[in-house]
Design a protein around this motif. Structure first.
Motif, PDB file in Angstrom:
ATOM      1  N   SER A   1     -32.119 -17.336   5.953  1.00 38.63           N
ATOM      2  CA  SER A   1     -31.369 -17.559   4.708  1.00 38.63           C
ATOM      3  C   SER A   1     -32.300 -17.529   3.495  1.00 38.63           C
ATOM      4  O   SER A   1     -31.877 -17.176   2.400  1.00 38.63           O
TER       5      SER A   1
ATOM      6  N   THR B   1     -49.179 -24.211   0.595  1.00 38.19           N
ATOM      7  CA  THR B   1     -47.800 -24.264   1.051  1.00 38.19           C
ATOM      8  C   THR B   1     -47.517 -25.301   2.120  1.00 38.19           C
ATOM      9  O   THR B   1     -46.397 -25.758   2.230  1.00 38.19           O
TER      10      THR B   1
ATOM     11  N   ASN C   1     -45.664 -28.272   1.285  1.00 38.92           N
ATOM     12  CA  ASN C   1     -44.382 -28.082   0.614  1.00 38.92           C
ATOM     13  C   ASN C   1     -43.254 -27.639   1.526  1.00 38.92           C
ATOM     14  O   ASN C   1     -42.325 -27.004   1.100  1.00 38.92           O
ATOM     15  N   GLY C   2     -43.345 -27.988   2.790  1.00 38.11           N
ATOM     16  CA  GLY C   2     -42.254 -27.696   3.705  1.00 38.11           C
ATOM     17  C   GLY C   2     -41.026 -28.474   3.281  1.00 38.11           C
ATOM     18  O   GLY C   2     -41.097 -29.323   2.411  1.00 38.11           O
ATOM     19  N   PHE C   3     -39.924 -28.180   3.906  1.00 40.22           N
ATOM     20  CA  PHE C   3     -38.699 -28.845   3.486  1.00 40.22           C
ATOM     21  C   PHE C   3     -38.594 -30.239   4.071  1.00 40.22           C
ATOM     22  O   PHE C   3     -38.989 -30.495   5.182  1.00 40.22           O
ATOM     23  N   LYS C   4     -38.020 -31.127   3.276  1.00 35.15           N
ATOM     24  CA  LYS C   4     -37.705 -32.440   3.801  1.00 35.15           C
ATOM     25  C   LYS C   4     -36.425 -32.343   4.615  1.00 35.15           C
ATOM     26  O   LYS C   4     -36.264 -32.964   5.621  1.00 35.15           O
ATOM     27  N   MET C   5     -35.515 -31.527   4.067  1.00 30.21           N
ATOM     28  CA  MET C   5     -34.201 -31.478   4.668  1.00 30.21           C
ATOM     29  C   MET C   5     -34.261 -30.788   6.016  1.00 30.21           C
ATOM     30  O   MET C   5     -34.671 -29.655   6.114  1.00 30.21           O
TER      31      MET C   5
ATOM     32  N   TYR D   1     -31.790 -24.442   3.798  1.00 33.19           N
ATOM     33  CA  TYR D   1     -32.908 -23.503   3.645  1.00 33.19           C
ATOM     34  C   TYR D   1     -32.600 -22.436   2.601  1.00 33.19           C
ATOM     35  O   TYR D   1     -32.735 -21.246   2.847  1.00 33.19           O
ATOM     36  N   ASN D   2     -32.131 -22.897   1.460  1.00 31.75           N
ATOM     37  CA  ASN D   2     -31.841 -22.002   0.360  1.00 31.75           C
ATOM     38  C   ASN D   2     -33.082 -21.661  -0.434  1.00 31.75           C
ATOM     39  O   ASN D   2     -33.290 -20.537  -0.841  1.00 31.75           O
ATOM     40  N   LEU D   3     -33.895 -22.707  -0.683  1.00 30.22           N
ATOM     41  CA  LEU D   3     -34.979 -22.573  -1.654  1.00 30.22           C
ATOM     42  C   LEU D   3     -36.249 -22.069  -1.001  1.00 30.22           C
ATOM     43  O   LEU D   3     -36.436 -22.185   0.205  1.00 30.22           O
ATOM     44  N   TRP D   4     -37.123 -21.531  -1.844  1.00 31.26           N
ATOM     45  CA  TRP D   4     -38.410 -21.037  -1.363  1.00 31.26           C
ATOM     46  C   TRP D   4     -39.442 -22.134  -1.582  1.00 31.26           C
ATOM     47  O   TRP D   4     -39.770 -22.467  -2.733  1.00 31.26           O
ATOM     48  N   PRO D   5     -39.945 -22.701  -0.495  1.00 31.72           N
ATOM     49  CA  PRO D   5     -40.767 -23.914  -0.601  1.00 31.72           C
ATOM     50  C   PRO D   5     -42.109 -23.695  -1.296  1.00 31.72           C
ATOM     51  O   PRO D   5     -42.712 -24.652  -1.748  1.00 31.72           O
ATOM     52  N   HIS D   6     -42.571 -22.445  -1.386  1.00 36.40           N
ATOM     53  CA  HIS D   6     -43.879 -22.238  -2.004  1.00 36.40           C
ATOM     54  C   HIS D   6     -43.765 -22.037  -3.505  1.00 36.40           C
ATOM     55  O   HIS D   6     -44.763 -21.798  -4.174  1.00 36.40           O
ATOM     56  N   MET D   7     -42.540 -22.123  -4.034  1.00 35.81           N
ATOM     57  CA  MET D   7     -42.357 -21.953  -5.469  1.00 35.81           C
ATOM     58  C   MET D   7     -41.796 -23.246  -6.060  1.00 35.81           C
ATOM     59  O   MET D   7     -41.027 -23.942  -5.410  1.00 35.81           O
TER      60      MET D   7
ATOM     61  N   TYR E   1     -41.591 -29.198  -6.600  1.00 34.46           N
ATOM     62  CA  TYR E   1     -41.413 -28.300  -5.470  1.00 34.46           C
ATOM     63  C   TYR E   1     -40.171 -28.730  -4.691  1.00 34.46           C
ATOM     64  O   TYR E   1     -39.806 -29.909  -4.717  1.00 34.46           O
ATOM     65  N   PRO E   2     -39.533 -27.793  -3.994  1.00 30.85           N
ATOM     66  CA  PRO E   2     -38.319 -28.149  -3.257  1.00 30.85           C
ATOM     67  C   PRO E   2     -38.489 -29.373  -2.353  1.00 30.85           C
ATOM     68  O   PRO E   2     -37.571 -30.167  -2.217  1.00 30.85           O
ATOM     69  N   SER E   3     -39.680 -29.504  -1.752  1.00 29.80           N
ATOM     70  CA  SER E   3     -39.870 -30.634  -0.837  1.00 29.80           C
ATOM     71  C   SER E   3     -39.849 -31.969  -1.566  1.00 29.80           C
ATOM     72  O   SER E   3     -39.729 -33.011  -0.946  1.00 29.80           O
ATOM     73  N   GLU E   4     -39.993 -31.922  -2.892  1.00 29.28           N
ATOM     74  CA  GLU E   4     -39.975 -33.174  -3.648  1.00 29.28           C
ATOM     75  C   GLU E   4     -38.568 -33.537  -4.112  1.00 29.28           C
ATOM     76  O   GLU E   4     -38.383 -34.478  -4.858  1.00 29.28           O
ATOM     77  N   LEU E   5     -37.586 -32.734  -3.702  1.00 29.89           N
ATOM     78  CA  LEU E   5     -36.200 -32.995  -4.099  1.00 29.89           C
ATOM     79  C   LEU E   5     -35.412 -33.547  -2.920  1.00 29.89           C
ATOM     80  O   LEU E   5     -35.727 -33.275  -1.771  1.00 29.89           O
TER      81      LEU E   5
ATOM     82  N   GLY F   1     -31.910 -33.819  -0.609  1.00 24.96           N
ATOM     83  CA  GLY F   1     -31.041 -32.761  -0.091  1.00 24.96           C
ATOM     84  C   GLY F   1     -29.999 -32.323  -1.111  1.00 24.96           C
ATOM     85  O   GLY F   1     -29.742 -31.134  -1.288  1.00 24.96           O
TER      86      GLY F   1
ATOM     87  N   GLN G   1     -31.592 -30.305  -3.874  1.00 27.55           N
ATOM     88  CA  GLN G   1     -31.921 -28.954  -3.404  1.00 27.55           C
ATOM     89  C   GLN G   1     -30.699 -28.048  -3.477  1.00 27.55           C
ATOM     90  O   GLN G   1     -30.778 -26.899  -3.927  1.00 27.55           O
TER      91      GLN G   1
END
Ligand SMILES: Nc1ncnc2c1ncn2[C@@H]1O[C@H](COP(=O)(O)OP(=O)(O)OP(=O)(O)O)[C@@H](O)[C@H]1O
Ligand SMILES: [Mg+2]
Lengths: 273, 357
Positions: free
Chosen positions: A166, A265, A268-272, B85-91, B131-135, B137, B140
């Protein structure tokens, strides 16, 4: 004892284990380091009696030794580059495309590492003779690449699998062509895994001795190959100096990679989910 | 009203034989249409076909009357928000949002402005550098929505965008989405398996089951006049009683249900719990014994034992004193539906009379 009071028995045991582990892990390295700078060192002493840099100047002034160092680094760099170019597309294919023999292919990479190396090399050497690759630079590069295919495919493949479909599709949706998606989204997200694979490849090429010995001697002598003769012909101190030089890039690269991969990176992996 | 998205006789058959068939509906400009159905019924398949992530086996997809089904997704005037998994975690958030604008070579100043504007719209001002990981759910998903909005799509596609969030947040985001939709006059196709979500936000619901469409109607109609047993079961609560119809009557115990369409065969009678009430007159009463009382917040669900079987009814909290466990009360049925054995509703319009002899 303050330590016992604050942390209790379990912590003490953990601490002892940690110490033992450190000793086991770093002991030999420390010993090597001391030996490299030792002038005179006899068994019961904990530290060398006399310190000296004699063997360092010997090693660093010997032209053939210095040349072998350059050769090693050159080969490692070329091997890393070529196997990167070969393996990244393969790794991506393994991660994304569901083709019939996927498992078999992945398994076959493991196989090259399952046999005793020497047996494999001898078989390859026979082939190399026929193709006039013995005693050539190309031959050495080839034999190193055979060794590194596995890291370079497995590790990036796992990294690519962590990039969700996705996330790529969202980029397509945003107007990016497939190539741009790969360049701007997929590749950067898999970067930590690819860097780790490159470090592994570089180091394994740098330390490769058996295959290089078989294919390259006498024209191409890399550091690990020369190491054998040094250990045989000179006092252990010379071997130690050489080992330190050989170990140094390993340590530097691992630290650099850890820092780079960690800061970028990875965190910065996803938490969700 | 102009038709924005039309899906014409779409079929997608996977190699496994599963998929969707004969999907045919349209979405008008400014409308929010929901694809609703149980897991595996093919909602995602339809949505992804519209977005260009699946090649349909046959059929046509038109956006603003132009065929798009042969275009790759980057060329379609649609935007998609995924479940996760919408967002790009490295941006950073800013780079995530700016990605499409940069591709379009929009000027830096303008990008800055547009990003700020859309962040205000989703109530996340000042989050550019995160970064997305700091948001969380929910945040995001809001950013994902914002990113889709920046594409200025003619049709916005959402695949269960809130289903990974907790109930309260889901409610909140649902309302926000509706607000944004009316503010920007967006045309949306929204996928969910949550009937409550579908009923609360949709202009029109497309109920799907097992790869085909069961019913297309507005939420009111889907709830009040389900046209099949499946829709009746899937949406809201309903009591079902099995019986046999002879011409226009169904005899169950002492009760005779009379319906308009002559039909002879096995049938199922469906009665919504809220259509069962304490009897107000002396005619057509049914005796019911209170078997179970379950408090569900502002109302209670009461299980009744009657001669036509076990029935559930809803009672307001304020009226609870009248309902005592094990006591007997007279009830009346205000409405019922009759379904044929095949699941089809016998008479689509509710009505119907029953007699107590
Ligand atoms: N790539 C695929 N290959 C084969 N079969 C598939 C594929 N994708 C979906 N299916 C099948 O097609 C049917 C419809 O799937 P789809 O994902 O559209 O359902 P859904 O309604 O979105 O379900 P959910 O609510 O679980 O997301 C399912 O039976 C599923 O197993
Ligand atoms: Mg789905």
């Amino acid at each position: 004892m303050w330590y016992l009071r604050t942390f209790g028995k379990r912590k003490i045991i953990e601490f002892i284990f940690l110490c033992l582990f450190m000793l086991f892990f770093f002991g030999p390295l420390l010993n090597l380091l001391l030996l490299a700078f030792a002038g005179e060192w006899q068994y019961p002493d904990i530290l060398p009696k006399v310190w000296s840099l004699d063997w360092w100047s010997f090693v660093l002034q010997d032209d053939s030794l210095v040349r072998s160092m350059w050769l090693s680094f050159l080969i490692a760099a070329i091997v890393t580059l070529i196997s990167l170019i070969i393996c990244i597309p393969a790794a991506y294919a393994f991660a994304r495309i569901q083709f019939p023999f996927r498992r078999f292919f992945l398994f076959s990479f493991l196989l090259t590492n399952a046999f005793p190396k020497m047996g494999l090399y001898v078989a390859i050497a026979v082939l190399f003779y026929q193709m006039n690759l013995m005693n050539t630079f190309t031959g050495i590069i080839l034999i190193h690449i055979i060794n590194t295919l596995m890291f370079m495919t497995w590790i990036p493949s796992a990294a690519f699998e962590n990039v969700h479909k996705s996330q790529e599709e969202a980029a397509r949706d945003a107007g990016a062509s497939p190539i741009r998606v790969f360049w701007h989204i997929t590749l950067p997200m898999a970067k930590p895994g690819i860097i780790v694979a490159c470090v592994f490849t570089f180091l394994s090429s740098l330390n490769e001795a058996e295959g290089t010995f078989l294919v390259g001697v006498p024209n191409y002598q890399t550091m690990p190959v020369i190491m054998y003769s040094i250990i045989a012909d000179y006092p252990s101190t010379a071997g130690a100096v050489f080992s330190v030089i050989l170990t140094l890039p390993t340590i530097i690269l691992l630290f650099a990679a850890r820092r780079f991969v960690g800061a970028d990176t990875f965190a910065n992996g996803f938490k969700m989910k | 009203m102009t038709i924005k998205l039309s899906i014409e006789n779409l079929s997608k058959i996977y190699p496994t034989g599963e998929g969707v068939q004969n999907i045919d509906f349209h979405v008008n400009e400014g409308e929010l249409v929901t694809l609703l159905g149980p897991s595996g019924c093919g909602k995602t398949t339809v949505l992804r076909s519209v977005g260009g992530f699946i090649d349909p086996t046959s059929g046509a997809i038109k956006i603003s009357n132009k065929e798009v089904h042969h275009l790759p997704s980057e060329k379609r005037p649609s935007a998609m928000v995924f479940q996760s998994y919408n967002l790009w975690p490295h941006m950073t958030v800013f780079d995530n949002l700016a990605f499409s604008l940069k591709l379009k070579k929009v000027k830096k100043k303008e990008i800055q402005m547009k990003v700020e504007e859309v962040l205000t719209l989703v109530h996340l001002t000042g989050m550019e550098k995160k970064y997305p990981s700091e948001l969380s759910g929910g945040q995001q998903q809001r950013i994902a929505l914002a990113r889709a909005l920046l594409l200025e799509p003619e049709v916005l596609l959402l695949d269960e965008p809130f289903s990974a969030l907790d109930a309260k947040l889901r409610h909140e985001l649902r309302e926000e989405l509706r607000e944004i939709q009316s503010k920007r006059n967006l045309t949306m196709l929204f996928v969910t398996h949550d009937q409550e979500e579908a009923l609360s936000i949709s202009d029109k619901i497309v109920v799907m089951n097992n790869g085909h469409i069961e019913q297309i109607d507005n939420p009111q109609e889907v709830y009040n006049a389900p046209n099949s047993l499946f829709v009746a079961q899937f949406i809201g609560r309903m009591n079902f009683i099995k019986g046999k119809s002879v011409n226009n009557t169904i005899q169950i115990g002492d009760l005779t249900f009379i319906h308009n369409d002559a039909y002879t065969g096995d049938v199922t009678i469906g009665i919504r719990p809220e259509d069962i009430q304490l009897a107000t007159a002396n005619t057509r009463n049914i005796e019911a014994q209170i078997d179970k009382i379950m408090m569900l917040g502002h109302f209670a669900e009461i299980t009744l034992k009657t001669m036509i079987g076990s029935l559930k009814m809803f009672v307001d909290r304020q009226q609870m004193e009248q309902f005592v466990l094990k006591s007997t009360i007279p009830i009346q049925l205000n409405n019922f539906l009759v379904f044929k054995e095949t699941g089809e509703v016998l008479n689509n319009r509710r009505m119907e009379v029953y007699e107590n002899i």
